[in-house]
Motif scaffolding. Sequence first.
Motif, PDB file in Angstrom:
ATOM      1  N   ARG A 161       0.828  -1.213   0.000  1.00  0.00           N
ATOM      2  CA  ARG A 161       0.000   0.000   0.000  1.00  0.00           C
ATOM      3  C   ARG A 161       0.852   1.249   0.000  1.00  0.00           C
ATOM      4  O   ARG A 161       0.548   2.232  -0.654  1.00  0.00           O
ATOM      5  CB  ARG A 161      -0.910   0.014   1.227  1.00  0.00           C
ATOM      6  N   GLU A 209      -3.356   9.629   5.309  1.00  0.00           N
ATOM      7  CA  GLU A 209      -4.739   9.453   4.870  1.00  0.00           C
ATOM      8  C   GLU A 209      -4.876   8.222   3.970  1.00  0.00           C
ATOM      9  O   GLU A 209      -5.796   7.431   4.101  1.00  0.00           O
ATOM     10  CB  GLU A 209      -5.205  10.689   4.077  1.00  0.00           C
ATOM     11  N   ARG A 227      -4.504   5.087   5.958  1.00  0.00           N
ATOM     12  CA  ARG A 227      -5.633   4.913   6.866  1.00  0.00           C
ATOM     13  C   ARG A 227      -6.834   4.376   6.084  1.00  0.00           C
ATOM     14  O   ARG A 227      -7.543   3.481   6.521  1.00  0.00           O
ATOM     15  CB  ARG A 227      -6.006   6.244   7.512  1.00  0.00           C
ATOM     16  N   LYS A 228      -7.003   4.937   4.900  1.00  0.00           N
ATOM     17  CA  LYS A 228      -8.144   4.546   4.102  1.00  0.00           C
ATOM     18  C   LYS A 228      -8.019   3.104   3.611  1.00  0.00           C
ATOM     19  O   LYS A 228      -8.965   2.328   3.657  1.00  0.00           O
ATOM     20  CB  LYS A 228      -8.277   5.489   2.898  1.00  0.00           C
ATOM     21  N   SER A 229      -6.816   2.743   3.157  1.00  0.00           N
ATOM     22  CA  SER A 229      -6.712   1.415   2.557  1.00  0.00           C
ATOM     23  C   SER A 229      -6.499   0.307   3.577  1.00  0.00           C
ATOM     24  O   SER A 229      -6.765  -0.854   3.286  1.00  0.00           O
ATOM     25  CB  SER A 229      -5.609   1.397   1.487  1.00  0.00           C
ATOM     26  N   LEU A 230      -6.021   0.634   4.759  1.00  0.00           N
ATOM     27  CA  LEU A 230      -5.790  -0.426   5.746  1.00  0.00           C
ATOM     28  C   LEU A 230      -6.668  -0.277   6.978  1.00  0.00           C
ATOM     29  O   LEU A 230      -6.625  -1.089   7.894  1.00  0.00           O
ATOM     30  CB  LEU A 230      -4.317  -0.445   6.164  1.00  0.00           C
ATOM     31  N   ASP A 231      -7.437   0.799   6.982  1.00  0.00           N
ATOM     32  CA  ASP A 231      -8.421   0.968   8.030  1.00  0.00           C
ATOM     33  C   ASP A 231      -7.842   1.028   9.439  1.00  0.00           C
ATOM     34  O   ASP A 231      -8.373   0.442  10.371  1.00  0.00           O
ATOM     35  CB  ASP A 231      -9.457  -0.169   7.941  1.00  0.00           C
ATOM     36  N   ARG A 232      -6.733   1.694   9.560  1.00  0.00           N
ATOM     37  CA  ARG A 232      -6.273   2.034  10.909  1.00  0.00           C
ATOM     38  C   ARG A 232      -5.414   3.292  10.838  1.00  0.00           C
ATOM     39  O   ARG A 232      -4.964   3.682   9.761  1.00  0.00           O
ATOM     40  CB  ARG A 232      -5.487   0.879  11.542  1.00  0.00           C
ATOM     41  N   GLN A 233      -5.193   3.905  12.004  1.00  0.00           N
ATOM     42  CA  GLN A 233      -4.431   5.145  12.039  1.00  0.00           C
ATOM     43  C   GLN A 233      -2.931   4.891  11.918  1.00  0.00           C
ATOM     44  O   GLN A 233      -2.431   3.899  12.412  1.00  0.00           O
ATOM     45  CB  GLN A 233      -4.689   5.870  13.363  1.00  0.00           C
TER      46      GLN A 233
END
Lengths: 119, 319
Positions: A34, A61, A64-70
């Motif tokens: 990613r 961003e 965060r969007k592609s792996l769904d964590r901060q």
Amino acid sequence: MDNVESAPDSPVQAPPSSASSLPKEQSQVELELRLLQALEFYPPSKLKGIHRHFVLYGLMEYLRKSLDRQFSSDEILQLLDRFFNLEMLKPEDDEKDNFSQAEDFSLPESFLNKEDNSK
Amino acid sequence: MGSSSNTNSSGGGSDKEEDKGKGKDSSEQSFKEGDRVLAYHGPLLYEAKVQRIENLDGERRYFVHYLGWNKNWDEWVANDRLLKLTEENMRKQQELEKNQVVDKTIKSGRSTQHKPKGSNDAKVDKDDTKSLVKGKKRKSQPGTEEKERRSSESLLVSQFPLMLKKQLVDDWEFVTQMGKLVKLPRSPTVDDILKRYLEHRTKKDSKINDSYAEILKGLRCYFDKALPAMLLYKKERDQYAEEVKNDVSPSTVYGAEHLLRLFVKLPELLAFVNMEEDALNKLQQKLLDILKFLQKNQSTFFVNAYDGKCKGADGTKAK
């Protein structure tokens, strides 16, 4: 995905904390993929210039969007460090120019017109 | 940007008409790579930069990037589309823009109301409410359509809090019209304000928000660079030279007044980051939240009197 073997055996540089709860090997590969994808938008050379913080923000961003964590900025910089020698990168010319020539501030027309309208 | 229909008929050497008009003698005027210029795109002039030059069939072609616009607009143009970046030409640019705005307001009439209603407008103070009521036929903001194509600008421009716009206009009037300056150093400084925002944010989210932290660092970094480069009115230059010496960061000297000017320039700066649309929208939301914070604290962050001295000021009394 077996052809991607860049993840080292020893997690010397593995990002701290937040990754620990996930199955490590696989998430690591995914993460790196990613990240490399994200670099298409945010070329590492821009991490050196004046815009670096906003490029980093963009990377945060994206991940965060592609792996769904901060992701923290440090985490991302550490990751990048595996692929690039960030110290050696040079900022693009475009960016330097942007600030080298001093010009006076001018308020856009739209602001001044606004005032006229309300009078 | 509209269609590029204004090729002012000067194909080859227009030696005959050597007047002061645009393009002058277009075969003589030459530009170098890296030059800042004004370029016609449709009826208007835009600030642009010459990126490359090539000769095509004996004619010079310039590859220009319109400053503050997405790279998609970059294009090859002929000599007659370019003007030197002089004060005279910039006046011309402004005139064209003004005419354009008038045209548009006449044409678009009352049907176009771009501004989204609600939330944002809910708590504007009396001044603005008045103008809203009076102006049922409130005009669409001039140039909105154009601006919306600058993807990086849309939200930040269209939702710029009204009270802060007014603040900027007052600021403009004090400095450029009345020759007043903000007294330096300011308190709170830009640095203080950004820190306070992070505290405010951290309290709200009950943890440090990494995105905001990065954005605030970015703003500070922009501010320090941008202040001397693009945030000062001419009359403020001497003061800058006096107050910002050695390695002092402007963000520890200047305050909210100049920080606010940065927000006007942000769309232009952020265009260089070439962010994806989604991320850019999120970023703009966050920037708007910072603006709202400024607005909420307007009375403590901004000076109420411009009383710094300005060389050549005419001594008009400050309020």
